[in-house]
Design a protein around this motif. Structure first.
Motif, mmCIF file in Angstrom:
data_model
loop_
_atom_site.group_PDB
_atom_site.id
_atom_site.type_symbol
_atom_site.label_atom_id
_atom_site.label_comp_id
_atom_site.label_asym_id
_atom_site.label_seq_id
_atom_site.Cartn_x
_atom_site.Cartn_y
_atom_site.Cartn_z
ATOM 1 N N GLY A 62 0.481 -1.346 0.452
ATOM 2 C CA GLY A 62 0.186 0.360 0.331
ATOM 3 C C GLY A 62 0.913 1.259 -0.138
ATOM 4 O O GLY A 62 0.106 1.827 0.051
ATOM 5 N N CYS A 63 2.334 0.654 0.229
ATOM 6 C CA CYS A 63 3.514 2.703 -0.391
ATOM 7 C C CYS A 63 2.990 2.863 -1.634
ATOM 8 O O CYS A 63 2.937 2.242 -2.715
ATOM 9 N N ILE A 64 3.896 4.276 -2.206
ATOM 10 C CA ILE A 64 3.690 4.394 -3.136
ATOM 11 C C ILE A 64 5.797 4.178 -3.636
ATOM 12 O O ILE A 64 6.678 4.645 -2.424
ATOM 13 N N ALA A 65 5.998 3.601 -5.141
ATOM 14 C CA ALA A 65 6.836 3.327 -5.313
ATOM 15 C C ALA A 65 7.195 4.224 -6.867
ATOM 16 O O ALA A 65 6.222 3.695 -7.649
ATOM 17 N N VAL A 66 8.315 4.482 -7.240
ATOM 18 C CA VAL A 66 8.732 5.762 -8.017
ATOM 19 C C VAL A 66 10.419 5.196 -8.259
ATOM 20 O O VAL A 66 10.724 5.295 -7.496
ATOM 21 N N ALA A 67 10.332 4.672 -9.895
ATOM 22 C CA ALA A 67 12.005 4.057 -10.116
ATOM 23 C C ALA A 67 12.347 4.979 -11.050
ATOM 24 O O ALA A 67 11.420 4.799 -12.147
ATOM 25 N N ILE A 68 13.136 5.524 -11.486
ATOM 26 C CA ILE A 68 13.495 6.646 -12.051
ATOM 27 C C ILE A 68 14.784 6.788 -13.098
ATOM 28 O O ILE A 68 15.850 6.359 -12.283
ATOM 29 N N LEU A 69 14.883 5.824 -14.433
ATOM 30 C CA LEU A 69 15.957 6.250 -14.915
ATOM 31 C C LEU A 69 17.028 7.390 -15.141
ATOM 32 O O LEU A 69 16.098 8.275 -15.505
ATOM 33 N N ALA A 70 18.314 6.973 -14.209
ATOM 34 C CA ALA A 70 18.919 8.538 -14.487
ATOM 35 C C ALA A 70 20.740 8.289 -13.929
ATOM 36 O O ALA A 70 20.174 7.280 -12.673
ATOM 37 N N ASP A 71 20.874 8.799 -14.516
ATOM 38 C CA ASP A 71 23.193 8.706 -14.392
ATOM 39 C C ASP A 71 23.225 9.096 -12.879
ATOM 40 O O ASP A 71 23.243 10.008 -12.861
ATOM 41 N N SER A 72 23.358 8.499 -11.443
ATOM 42 C CA SER A 72 23.487 9.116 -10.742
ATOM 43 C C SER A 72 24.846 10.060 -10.586
ATOM 44 O O SER A 72 25.485 10.821 -9.795
ATOM 45 N N ALA A 73 25.885 10.095 -11.967
ATOM 46 C CA ALA A 73 26.716 10.698 -11.545
ATOM 47 C C ALA A 73 26.804 11.769 -12.082
ATOM 48 O O ALA A 73 27.376 12.430 -12.263
ATOM 49 N N ASP A 74 25.647 11.881 -12.965
ATOM 50 C CA ASP A 74 25.213 13.606 -13.488
ATOM 51 C C ASP A 74 24.070 14.141 -12.279
ATOM 52 O O ASP A 74 22.399 13.593 -12.527
ATOM 53 N N ILE A 75 24.936 15.202 -11.963
ATOM 54 C CA ILE A 75 23.693 15.876 -11.183
ATOM 55 C C ILE A 75 22.295 16.593 -11.535
ATOM 56 O O ILE A 75 21.429 15.717 -11.551
ATOM 57 N N GLY A 76 22.708 16.601 -12.970
ATOM 58 C CA GLY A 76 21.215 17.323 -13.691
ATOM 59 C C GLY A 76 20.373 16.218 -13.811
ATOM 60 O O GLY A 76 19.196 16.517 -13.943
ATOM 61 N N ALA A 77 20.804 14.985 -14.252
ATOM 62 C CA ALA A 77 20.047 14.022 -14.359
ATOM 63 C C ALA A 77 19.005 13.103 -12.849
ATOM 64 O O ALA A 77 18.143 13.008 -13.751
ATOM 65 N N ILE A 78 19.783 13.317 -12.259
ATOM 66 C CA ILE A 78 18.762 13.157 -10.825
ATOM 67 C C ILE A 78 17.581 14.629 -10.571
ATOM 68 O O ILE A 78 17.253 14.161 -10.213
ATOM 69 N N ALA A 79 18.668 15.519 -10.184
ATOM 70 C CA ALA A 79 17.775 16.512 -9.919
ATOM 71 C C ALA A 79 16.682 17.190 -11.100
ATOM 72 O O ALA A 79 15.432 17.266 -10.575
ATOM 73 N N ILE A 80 16.834 16.538 -12.259
ATOM 74 C CA ILE A 80 15.003 17.269 -13.201
ATOM 75 C C ILE A 80 14.446 16.398 -13.149
ATOM 76 O O ILE A 80 13.067 16.593 -12.954
ATOM 77 N N PRO A 81 14.994 14.995 -12.927
ATOM 78 C CA PRO A 81 13.242 14.427 -12.996
ATOM 79 C C PRO A 81 12.549 13.672 -11.483
ATOM 80 O O PRO A 81 11.990 14.258 -11.392
ATOM 81 N N ALA A 82 13.604 14.194 -10.549
ATOM 82 C CA ALA A 82 13.731 14.490 -9.317
ATOM 83 C C ALA A 82 11.961 15.291 -8.921
ATOM 84 O O ALA A 82 11.621 15.097 -8.116
ATOM 85 N N CYS A 83 12.410 16.172 -9.909
ATOM 86 C CA CYS A 83 11.923 18.184 -9.830
ATOM 87 C C CYS A 83 10.584 17.767 -10.472
ATOM 88 O O CYS A 83 9.409 18.329 -9.957
ATOM 89 N N LEU A 84 11.167 17.867 -11.394
ATOM 90 C CA LEU A 84 8.982 17.342 -12.517
ATOM 91 C C LEU A 84 8.526 16.314 -12.966
ATOM 92 O O LEU A 84 7.552 15.875 -13.191
ATOM 93 N N ARG A 85 9.058 14.896 -12.096
ATOM 94 C CA ARG A 85 7.876 14.042 -12.229
ATOM 95 C C ARG A 85 7.112 14.157 -10.829
ATOM 96 O O ARG A 85 8.230 13.085 -9.768
ATOM 97 N N PRO A 86 5.950 14.172 -10.684
ATOM 98 C CA PRO A 86 5.177 14.272 -9.279
ATOM 99 C C PRO A 86 4.874 12.810 -8.741
ATOM 100 O O PRO A 86 4.897 11.891 -10.019
#
Length: 91
Positions: free
Chosen positions: A65-89
């Protein structure tokens, strides 16, 4: 892996909180996601290569009953992490 789940469950509550774990498809990241979600946190985590492992973690969390979302992103690229995390509700 941190195994004392009773400490976390009795002392910390994450109702209505959101958690982003970098590299959550396996190992410590997956353990963090699986621990925070049952305490009420909506969990998002990144993965880079292993979509199957990421989907498996989501599949373990959602039946609780929990919410879980997997986001494809290169963890070495801060922009790849920050943008999807902020934009994807979270759902």
């Amino acid at each position: 892996m941190y195994t004392n789940k009773n400490y976390i469950k009795t002392n910390v509550r994450f109702k209505r909180e959101k958690a982003l774990t970098i590299g959550g498809s396996r190992g410590i990241g997956a353990a963090i996601a699986k621990t925070l979600a049952p305490d009420g946190a909506a969990v998002a985590f990144t993965y880079e290569k292993s979509k199957d492992q990421a989907d498996a973690v989501v599949s373990e969390i959602k039946p609780l009953g929990c919410i879980a979302v997997a986001i494809l992103a290169d963890s070495a690229d801060i922009g790849a992490i920050a943008i999807p995390a902020c934009l994807r509700p979270l759902p």
